[in-house]
Design a protein around this motif. Structure first.
Motif, short mmCIF file in Angstrom:
data_model
loop_
_atom_site.label_atom_id
_atom_site.label_comp_id
_atom_site.label_asym_id
_atom_site.label_seq_id
_atom_site.Cartn_x
_atom_site.Cartn_y
_atom_site.Cartn_z
N PHE A 226 0.81 -1.22 0.00
CA PHE A 226 0.00 0.00 0.00
C PHE A 226 0.84 1.28 0.00
CE2 PHE A 226 -3.00 -3.12 1.67
CZ PHE A 226 -4.16 -2.79 0.99
N TYR A 227 2.13 1.17 -0.29
CA TYR A 227 2.99 2.36 -0.31
C TYR A 227 2.53 3.27 -1.44
CZ TYR A 227 7.37 5.03 -0.19
OH TYR A 227 8.31 6.03 -0.09
N SER A 228 2.02 4.45 -1.10
CA SER A 228 1.34 5.32 -2.07
C SER A 228 2.22 5.77 -3.24
CB SER A 228 0.76 6.54 -1.35
OG SER A 228 1.77 7.24 -0.66
N PRO A 229 3.53 6.03 -3.08
CA PRO A 229 4.32 6.44 -4.25
C PRO A 229 4.33 5.42 -5.38
CG PRO A 229 5.50 7.01 -2.25
CD PRO A 229 4.31 6.20 -1.83
N TYR A 230 4.12 4.13 -5.07
CA TYR A 230 4.10 3.13 -6.13
C TYR A 230 2.93 3.36 -7.08
CZ TYR A 230 7.53 0.48 -3.39
OH TYR A 230 8.65 0.09 -2.70
N ALA A 231 1.79 3.80 -6.55
CA ALA A 231 0.62 4.03 -7.39
C ALA A 231 0.89 5.14 -8.41
CB ALA A 231 -0.59 4.38 -6.52
N SER A 232 1.45 6.26 -7.96
CA SER A 232 1.77 7.34 -8.89
C SER A 232 2.90 6.95 -9.84
CB SER A 232 2.15 8.60 -8.11
OG SER A 232 3.25 8.35 -7.26
N LEU A 233 3.82 6.11 -9.37
CA LEU A 233 4.92 5.66 -10.23
C LEU A 233 4.39 4.80 -11.37
CD1 LEU A 233 8.11 5.64 -10.35
CD2 LEU A 233 7.97 3.41 -9.25
N VAL A 234 3.48 3.89 -11.06
CA VAL A 234 2.90 3.02 -12.09
C VAL A 234 2.10 3.85 -13.09
CG1 VAL A 234 1.24 1.16 -12.49
CG2 VAL A 234 2.87 0.99 -10.61
N LYS A 235 1.35 4.80 -12.60
CA LYS A 235 0.52 5.63 -13.47
C LYS A 235 1.37 6.46 -14.43
CE LYS A 235 -3.01 7.37 -11.49
NZ LYS A 235 -3.89 8.21 -10.63
N THR A 236 2.55 6.89 -13.99
CA THR A 236 3.40 7.77 -14.80
C THR A 236 4.28 7.01 -15.78
OG1 THR A 236 3.45 9.34 -12.96
CG2 THR A 236 5.10 9.62 -14.71
N PHE A 237 4.89 5.91 -15.32
CA PHE A 237 5.93 5.25 -16.12
C PHE A 237 5.49 3.94 -16.75
CE2 PHE A 237 8.34 8.09 -13.43
CZ PHE A 237 9.33 8.56 -14.28
N PHE A 238 4.36 3.38 -16.34
CA PHE A 238 3.90 2.11 -16.91
C PHE A 238 2.46 2.29 -17.41
CE2 PHE A 238 6.99 1.24 -13.56
CZ PHE A 238 7.94 0.49 -14.26
N PRO A 239 2.29 2.86 -18.59
CA PRO A 239 0.94 3.21 -19.06
C PRO A 239 0.03 2.01 -19.28
CG PRO A 239 2.57 3.48 -20.81
CD PRO A 239 3.33 3.22 -19.56
N ASN A 240 0.59 0.85 -19.59
CA ASN A 240 -0.23 -0.33 -19.87
C ASN A 240 -0.34 -1.28 -18.68
OD1 ASN A 240 -0.49 0.62 -22.51
ND2 ASN A 240 1.33 -0.50 -23.19
N ALA A 241 0.19 -0.89 -17.54
CA ALA A 241 0.24 -1.80 -16.38
C ALA A 241 -0.90 -1.52 -15.42
CB ALA A 241 1.58 -1.65 -15.66
N GLN A 242 -1.32 -2.59 -14.74
CA GLN A 242 -2.33 -2.51 -13.69
C GLN A 242 -1.64 -2.74 -12.34
OE1 GLN A 242 -5.43 -1.64 -14.06
NE2 GLN A 242 -5.53 -1.72 -16.30
N LEU A 243 -1.92 -1.88 -11.38
CA LEU A 243 -1.36 -2.04 -10.04
C LEU A 243 -2.16 -3.09 -9.28
CD1 LEU A 243 0.68 -1.10 -7.90
CD2 LEU A 243 -1.01 0.60 -7.17
N VAL A 244 -1.45 -4.07 -8.71
CA VAL A 244 -2.07 -5.16 -7.95
C VAL A 244 -1.55 -5.10 -6.52
CG1 VAL A 244 -2.42 -7.65 -7.79
CG2 VAL A 244 -2.15 -6.57 -10.04
N ILE A 245 -2.47 -4.98 -5.56
CA ILE A 245 -2.08 -4.99 -4.15
C ILE A 245 -1.88 -6.44 -3.71
CG2 ILE A 245 -2.72 -4.37 -1.80
CD1 ILE A 245 -2.06 -1.99 -3.55
N ASP A 246 -0.75 -6.72 -3.14
CA ASP A 246 -0.43 -8.08 -2.72
C ASP A 246 -1.39 -8.56 -1.64
OD1 ASP A 246 1.18 -10.46 -2.58
OD2 ASP A 246 1.99 -9.67 -0.71
N ARG A 247 -1.86 -9.80 -1.75
CA ARG A 247 -2.85 -10.33 -0.81
C ARG A 247 -2.29 -10.43 0.61
NH1 ARG A 247 -3.47 -13.33 -5.41
NH2 ARG A 247 -2.13 -14.99 -4.63
N PHE A 248 -1.01 -10.70 0.72
CA PHE A 248 -0.40 -10.78 2.05
C PHE A 248 -0.51 -9.44 2.78
CE2 PHE A 248 3.47 -9.68 4.44
CZ PHE A 248 3.34 -10.54 5.52
N HIS A 249 -0.28 -8.34 2.06
CA HIS A 249 -0.34 -7.03 2.69
C HIS A 249 -1.78 -6.63 3.01
CE1 HIS A 249 3.72 -6.82 0.88
NE2 HIS A 249 3.98 -6.11 1.95
N ILE A 250 -2.74 -7.14 2.24
CA ILE A 250 -4.14 -6.88 2.58
C ILE A 250 -4.47 -7.55 3.92
CG2 ILE A 250 -6.53 -7.14 1.81
CD1 ILE A 250 -5.48 -7.34 -1.05
#
Length: 439
Positions: A226-250
């Motif tokens: 759930f580290y928030s910078p990863y969400a903005s990083l994926v949105k900026t640098f990986f246009p075709n990627a989907q962010l998946v939250i790991d089940r262990f961290h949930i």
């Protein structure tokens, strides 16, 4: 078989020009320590001059011998040396002398190549560099020099990225900002890709900006916490990627909320009372999955003065507080939905009203609502950060055994060598042969 052959087999030497006589072995005291010393002779006809490069054997004259001592791997737990009487040559063209070359060690080095290979193997194990130096009878600087030989081979290519990336962080050296470093792994092959000193967003942006745009477009999924910078990083640098939250961290997120509630309830009782002691001692049973609790085997529990199963203990703990019982039911309901990958049940749980629960629970549930789409992908795709979390555990062991690291680059190179033992790619043919043997 000759003495030369047997001696080479013992010392693991392949030099064809090296010979040994019958009295080649002695036991001597070197630097205050009893050691094994083997004496050999190296001579042949030189084919080229080391200095001027002339390649005519007629221009070389044998010019006596020079004795050189090499450190070998231990034999029978004794420090072992090899003293070679090397042939010297004189070049008629340049007038300079040079000695015969041997495959035992590199030129201008007194440590055998086999010793260096052994150091490399030890670096793949959880040993400190000082311990390896003592084991191989070399200085810590020599071990460090061997470690840094792998630096260039550990630089990943910036032209390609896998379809699935796993992001995480681990506690690094103190000189790194925030003492946390970023680690990245291939989510399909489980190969470690790279380690970045700083996990903060500006540093990660500069790092991924070096990758080719087509390589970043190739990424389809990014698994992280759930580290928030990863969400903005994926949105900026990986246009075709989907962010998946790991089940262990949930599960970890909702588990910490229930853990905080248990601690608050426990502190309401006096420290020497039964409820306080029971809630403090058996907290792991409350965190455990309810469907994994043992309800058949009865064991004597001195603190309760009764024979109880794990299920009986949990029932008695929950009887101390109605609030704790409510929090436990919510916690287990979320665990069941996550474990079964039941997105419909998870959505139903999010839609309920949890005003009766502590603030920690409400904060976690609000976080789940913010990352609802990313959590939904976790129930759909088979990827997780499990292998990466396992690697983080090995990193902690390595750091603890080495008494910490001051230099991040040294720490990074040790991780790359250390993880090679646990994450080696296996070809399908080798895997099939292994299965046939095991069956």
């Amino acid at each position: 078989m000759s003495i030369t052959h047997y001696t080479k087999e013992i010392l693991d030497i392949l030099d064809l020009h090296l010979t040994f006589s019958e009295d080649c072995f002695r036991k001597e005291k070197i630097a205050g320590e009893m050691s094994f010393v083997f004496y050999g002779k190296l001579t042949y006809q030189a084919q080229s001059c080391f200095h001027c490069g002339v390649e005519d054997p007629q221009h070389f004259v044998k010019w006596g011998f020079k004795t050189v001592r090499y450190l070998l791997n231990d034999v029978s737990e004794y420090k072992t040396y090899l003293k070679i009487k090397k042939q010297r040559f004189r070049c008629k063209i340049c007038g300079k002398t040079f000695i015969a070359a041997s495959s035992v060690a590199d030129r201008y080095c007194s440590i055998a190549r086999r010793v260096k290979l052994s150091i490399d193997e030890k670096l793949m194990e959880p040993f400190s560099m000082a311990t390896i130096a003592r084991m191989k009878h070399v200085s810590p600087t020599t071990v460090l020099r061997e470690l840094r030989r792998f630096e260039k081979s550990q630089r990943p290519s910036k032209d390609s990225l896998p379809e699935v990336l796993c992001f995480d962080e681990f506690q690094s050296v103190n000189r790194v900002a925030g003492a946390m470093s970023f680690i990245m792994m291939d989510g399909q092959s489980h190969q470690l890709l790279d380690i970045v000193a700083n996990r903060q967003l500006p540093h990660l942006q500069r790092y991924f900006a070096r990758y080719d745009s087509q390589a970043r477009k190739h990424v389809q999924f990014v698994v992280s916490d759930f580290y928030s910078p990863y969400a903005s990083l994926v949105k900026t640098f990986f246009p075709n990627a989907q962010l998946v939250i790991d089940r262990f961290h949930i599960s970890q997120h909702i588990g910490r909320a229930f853990q905080n509630q248990r601690t608050q309830v426990m502190k309401r009782f006096a420290s020497k009372t039964g409820p306080h002691k029971h809630l403090k001692k058996f907290w792991k049973l409350l965190q455990k999955n309810a469907w994994e609790l043992d309800y058949e085997q009865h064991h004597w529990r001195p603190s309760f003065r009764a024979h109880l199963t794990e299920q009986d203990i949990v029932d008695r703990l929950l009887a101390y507080s109605s609030e704790l019982r409510q929090g436990y039911r919510v916690y287990q309901a979320f665990l069941s939905a996550i474990h079964g990958k039941n997105q419909q049940k998870f959505d139903q749980l999010l839609a309920e009203d949890y005003a009766f629960l502590p603030k920690a629970f409400q904060t976690v549930i609000q976080t789940f609502k913010v990352y609802h789409q990313e959590i939904a992908w976790a129930f759909t795709v088979p990827y997780s950060n499990g292998p990466l979390e396992g690697l983080n555990n090995h990193i902690k062991v390595l750091k603890r055994v080495a008494y910490g690291f001051r230099n991040f680059q040294n720490f990074r190179e040790r991780i790359f060598l250390y993880r090679g033992k646990y994450f080696q790619s296996v070809s399908p043919e080798v895997s099939l042969k292994h299965k046939r043997k095991s069956s």
